[in-house]
Design an enzyme around this catalytic site. Structure first.
Site, PDB file in Angstrom:
ATOM      1  N   GLU A   1      12.217 -48.444  -9.942  1.00  0.00           N
ATOM      2  CA  GLU A   1      13.232 -48.595  -8.902  1.00  0.00           C
ATOM      3  C   GLU A   1      12.615 -48.357  -7.514  1.00  0.00           C
ATOM      4  O   GLU A   1      11.887 -47.384  -7.305  1.00  0.00           O
ATOM      5  CB  GLU A   1      14.317 -47.534  -9.167  1.00  0.00           C
ATOM      6  CG  GLU A   1      15.459 -47.540  -8.181  1.00  0.00           C
ATOM      7  CD  GLU A   1      16.560 -46.548  -8.585  1.00  0.00           C
ATOM      8  OE1 GLU A   1      16.293 -45.641  -9.412  1.00  0.00           O
ATOM      9  OE2 GLU A   1      17.699 -46.684  -8.076  1.00  0.00           O
TER      10      GLU A   1
ATOM     11  N   LYS B   1      21.823 -53.522  -7.838  1.00  0.00           N
ATOM     12  CA  LYS B   1      22.347 -52.385  -8.613  1.00  0.00           C
ATOM     13  C   LYS B   1      23.864 -52.287  -8.443  1.00  0.00           C
ATOM     14  O   LYS B   1      24.367 -52.294  -7.320  1.00  0.00           O
ATOM     15  CB  LYS B   1      21.662 -51.116  -8.117  1.00  0.00           C
ATOM     16  CG  LYS B   1      21.930 -49.858  -8.907  1.00  0.00           C
ATOM     17  CD  LYS B   1      21.092 -48.696  -8.302  1.00  0.00           C
ATOM     18  CE  LYS B   1      21.181 -47.412  -9.094  1.00  0.00           C
ATOM     19  NZ  LYS B   1      20.311 -46.353  -8.504  1.00  0.00           N
TER      20      LYS B   1
ATOM     21  N   TYR C   1      26.054 -38.334  -6.292  1.00  0.00           N
ATOM     22  CA  TYR C   1      26.322 -36.952  -6.714  1.00  0.00           C
ATOM     23  C   TYR C   1      24.978 -36.247  -6.805  1.00  0.00           C
ATOM     24  O   TYR C   1      23.921 -36.903  -6.730  1.00  0.00           O
ATOM     25  CB  TYR C   1      27.026 -36.940  -8.079  1.00  0.00           C
ATOM     26  CG  TYR C   1      26.269 -37.692  -9.142  1.00  0.00           C
ATOM     27  CD1 TYR C   1      25.202 -37.094  -9.818  1.00  0.00           C
ATOM     28  CD2 TYR C   1      26.569 -39.022  -9.439  1.00  0.00           C
ATOM     29  CE1 TYR C   1      24.466 -37.800 -10.768  1.00  0.00           C
ATOM     30  CE2 TYR C   1      25.842 -39.730 -10.391  1.00  0.00           C
ATOM     31  CZ  TYR C   1      24.792 -39.114 -11.048  1.00  0.00           C
ATOM     32  OH  TYR C   1      24.065 -39.800 -11.972  1.00  0.00           O
TER      33      TYR C   1
ATOM     34  N   CYS D   1      18.461 -48.199 -13.052  1.00  0.00           N
ATOM     35  CA  CYS D   1      18.770 -46.770 -13.215  1.00  0.00           C
ATOM     36  C   CYS D   1      20.225 -46.479 -13.608  1.00  0.00           C
ATOM     37  O   CYS D   1      20.629 -46.732 -14.725  1.00  0.00           O
ATOM     38  CB  CYS D   1      18.381 -46.039 -11.933  1.00  0.00           C
ATOM     39  SG  CYS D   1      18.133 -44.252 -12.166  1.00  0.00           S
TER      40      CYS D   1
ATOM     41  N   GLY E   1       2.082  -8.984  -7.700  1.00  0.00           N
ATOM     42  CA  GLY E   1       3.265  -9.209  -8.533  1.00  0.00           C
ATOM     43  C   GLY E   1       3.142 -10.494  -9.335  1.00  0.00           C
ATOM     44  O   GLY E   1       2.195 -11.274  -9.158  1.00  0.00           O
TER      45      GLY E   1
ATOM     46  N   THR F   1       6.181 -17.945  -2.417  1.00  0.00           N
ATOM     47  CA  THR F   1       6.068 -17.664  -3.857  1.00  0.00           C
ATOM     48  C   THR F   1       7.356 -17.109  -4.468  1.00  0.00           C
ATOM     49  O   THR F   1       7.338 -16.618  -5.590  1.00  0.00           O
ATOM     50  CB  THR F   1       4.911 -16.684  -4.110  1.00  0.00           C
ATOM     51  OG1 THR F   1       5.185 -15.456  -3.433  1.00  0.00           O
ATOM     52  CG2 THR F   1       3.593 -17.249  -3.618  1.00  0.00           C
TER      53      THR F   1
END
Lengths: 542, 542
Positions: free
Chosen positions: A42, A110, A116, A146, A288, A391
């Site tokens: 696509e 399409k 959404y 799609c 950590g 991170t």
């Protein structure tokens, strides 16, 4: 017999000529393999999703020229199906073209435009009105894009009525946990309803917060999965289809969890760094588990020579933290600089002595330390051209247990959508791959998480244990369940209310967060559009 | 004769019970004034736009209960038209209810759902299918919602066919420059086509990046503007309509530019601060025009007691800068703390001596200073609970002439959508309002803009003059014109290409920027959704 090449490529958004170049090279490989047609994903001409670039008339013009250019350059080879932006008097279309003998011979628009989650296609495109079947090598092929395949109806009902034997479905379908299974199910449903072969071609690659995981496949009219391309890498899969029979090369099985998540993170990080022109990343290693994991991910993705780290101890850092950070850097063979922040911190405190006179130390002093680290990392980025990796994990971003401009600073936040409990799961999986006991020392995995911004601080001073927190975040953020419903499944209503309030109140922080890789059905970012100013405060008691 | 009260209120997103409270109070005022009906804005129950809150089933339930609650509480008074989220077996609707005698007697579902610019309504709502005309005081009234009025067609064609004499149009229509004129034009067009009175009711108030400016109005069937409510404040306008005649109180004229822009900035800033529960803001006063203007705006909006400022001179700050910052604080009677950053800066340089050994000073050192200031402002925010205002303008955000986590740090960026040349225009207008020569010293307006992060730095070292830059930004960002088209109108192609590249490359910074107030037809933020990873590089030469 039709020979179809599934061209699972990694185009770049906006790189019109680069994408034409890429498809030209792959079309020539497909031609050499004797394919009748090569099928690209696509919007492969523009890259997916092009977002508001499509609102620039000149961009649409250039994309149409690029498609013409692709047609001319591949004139002597096999036919091509590819995605592009078409323009008609009704508006712009997310479209598929059939290119043959140097000409654009068919255009499909399409019909179903997703609007959404992360998708905004009704913002930029108008719906197509009809199916589009083409003839190739003596067979009829239906085109679809799609979302068209995600529910019954047009254009599949038209292909069923015409008894079209093969339907091509070109995709820009982003990864989330469990998505490959969902796709297989909808491909099966459409195959069974339509009585056609479904040739599903997906993009691979990272684009900002999205990872396209590939997993192209061929499903027979009886609903069985016959062939599949690789996941998380480019792949050219050649399939012969004749009647009910098909032949193709085998590919390894698709990875299961948690490996697929790790592969998605690698692809998302690697493409973000590469497509934005960076050659190096830099990150803070605290000792950590989150920063250790991101360091490993970065090295696996980019190579040790492209990763550097800073350890920035303060008066509140334990000796073990610096040792653990050093050990990670050592095992990964990455460059580690140590820049202690205590002198800088003291001068800040001094500068603030007068205006802060008579007040009690607290969050301000904790955050100053985190922001000194953010400033140092950004200075490295400015000086050496390395992109800073933030991170933080999803649990922290959810409840706001992170410092804006401090540990949240960075160009990209690879594990932003990975809850803390899943970070541990991924660490265990990655360590199991070796070498030896793996790159992350056992002591990092075993110790209690701490921000180390005040004496003897532990995450559990402020938050419930992550085993308890993460399911509440999942229920509230991903599943949109109400606090009352969440508490009804057994959690303490007061705890649920507190967590939900933390999540709501941290919206302003998340709005300024670096982009990160979506791996769950609902990530923070474009996937979840919550107002910052929001006075809705539901309670958890029934 | 129908007596209609236009209830131009300021609801808060998510504050369902607060909004019911507000409407109850206003309905009782309307009843006392003898109104037959009071008309509140679009989605007044939930506040507008509720965004993804609507995807939570419990939120929709609570909004339906709130509407019932409003009906019960106002049972003895006049009828009410208000906006709410309705749920049918087709999905969720952006809806208008007629409430009479304690009951919901009619529900209208918005037919046209805007899904462009800042609007995402097709994400959460499904289209309504039909008009809805109700009878009140012997007259028929048609219901419609916002976008319904922006083009011919349903439901207005149905009201024309029915000869409905009055059509109510309830709105959540955000401000941008020139918008009031656009609205008047569409109201006139609908009135003339439909042959009906158009009673246009808009929200007022700020919601994150949007300002709803009010400007409710009544347009007669002959297309003439008969009455208008205030702009930028709540207003209850009572209108009697009988046949072709109407009567209402007069209101002052709507403000022209640049005053309306200033009013929009005040409303947007004031509501963001108030609705998010802050009582104080803090900002850095550099001695430059942007921060001086934001300080004035904040004082005009919140009062001097709710604004504090920091001046944070460095080795590169001129004596004039500190004097000018002090003079602004003095004129505004706001608290000003001075925290010099040079000691902190020196210790950073010292901490980085080793890792930066052998490299040339440059951008890294400039940004460290900006980030020290960001850190200090955030420390004040943490300690005193004040929200930090970022003081950058649209020109800087456009070309990335701003430091992420430095001068971009803050909870809100009031002039983020105001180009630099317009900042000067607003300053001239505001100074003309007094007292005396106005709050911003002439020297601040007269001097050449400088970031003062290295010796003798001027903005024009890095950028073209703002008089040249701003029109290019406008053409590229707001009008989506191509570099080639922009250069064709007379700008130097190399300059246009350089500016356009700066704009494209700063997308990653803008993604992490604080929200700010939209005042142009296309602001950065939800209004302009550009990919960060974007390799489209159009050139300016034909």
């Amino acid at each position: 017999m039709v020979r179809i090449a599934l061209g699972q490529i990694d185009p770049s958004v906006g790189d019109l000529e680069g994408n034409v170049e890429l498809m030209t090279a792959w079309a020539s490989r497909a031609t050499e393999a004797g394919a009748d047609v090569v099928v690209f994903p696509e919007l492969a001409i523009t890259g997916y999703p092009p977002e508001d670039l499509v609102l620039r008339p000149a961009f649409v013009d250039d994309n149409l020229s690029a498609l013409e250019h692709l047609a001319k350059r591949t004139a002597g080879g096999c036919s091509i199906v590819t995605g592009f932006v078409d323009r008609t008097d009704r508006g712009l279309h997310n479209a598929a073209a059939l290119v043959a003998n140097g000409e654009i011979v068919a255009r499909y628009h399409k019909v179903k435009l997703p609007n959404y989650g992360v998708f905004d296609e009704q913002r930029t495109f108008v719906r197509g009105a009809a199916e589009c079947a083409v003839r190739l090598a003596g067979s009829e092929l239906g085109l679809s894009v799609c979302e068209d395949a995600w529910a019954p109806g047009p254009p599949f009902d038209a292909y069923a009525a015409r008894k079209t034997p093969i339907v091509l479905n070109i995709n820009g379908s982003p990864y989330h946990r469990g998505k490959a299974g969902e796709r297989l199910e909808i491909a099966r449903d459409r195959a069974l309803e339509t009585g056609a072969w479904i040739v599903y071609v997906n993009t691979i690659g990272g684009q900002d917060e999205l990872v396209f995981d590939g997993g192209s496949m061929v499903v027979a009219p009886d609903g069985t999965l016959r062939h599949r391309a690789a996941m998380f890498r480019e792949d050219l899969l050649i399939v012969d289809i004749e009647g009910d029979h098909s032949v193709a090369e085998d590919r390894p099985d698709w990875p299961d969890e948690p490996e697929d998540i790790y592969r998605a993170l690698e692809l998302g990080l690697g493409d973000y760094v590469r497509k934005n022109g960076f050659e190096e990343v830099v990150l803070g290693l605290s000792g950590g588990v989150d920063s250790a994991f991101v360091a490993v991910l970065a090295v696996d993705t980019l190579g040790a020579a492209s990763v550097r780290a800073l350890t920035m101890p303060s008066r509140y850092s334990s000796a073990e933290s610096t040792e653990d950070a050093t050990e990670v850097a050592h095992r990964l063979r990455i460059r580690l600089d140590e820049v202690a922040i205590d002198d800088v911190f003291s001068v800040y405190l001094n500068a603030l002595r007068e205006p802060f006179h008579g007040t009690e130390p607290g969050l301000a002093e904790e955050n100053i330390q985190a922001r000194i680290r953010g400033n140092l990392l950004m200075a490295f980025s400015n000086r050496f051209g390395s992109m800073v990796l933030a991170t933080g994990n999803k649990s922290e971003y959810a409840v706001g247990y992170a410092t804006l401009y401090g540990d949240m600073a960075g160009g990209f936040a690879p594990i932003k959508d990975v809850p803390k409990t899943l970070v541990y799961e991924l660490v265990r999986w990655r360590n199991a791959q070796g070498p030896g006991e793996g790159p992350i020392p056992h002591r990092i995995v075993a110790k209690a998480p701490s921000a180390e911004l005040r004496p003897d601080q532990k995450d559990t001073d402020s938050l419930p244990p992550y085993e308890q927190l993460d399911p509440i975040i999942e229920a509230y953020v991903v599943e949109d369940r109400s606090p009352e419903e969440i508490a009804a499944s057994g959690d303490d209503p007061d705890l649920v209310e507190r967590v939900v309030q933390l999540i709501d109140r941290a919206e302003y922080k998340r709005r300024q967060a670096a982009p990160g890789i979506k791996i769950t059905p609902k990530a923070f970012g474009r996937d979840r559009r919550m107002p910052i100013t929001n006075r809705y405060r539901p309670d958890a008691s029934p």
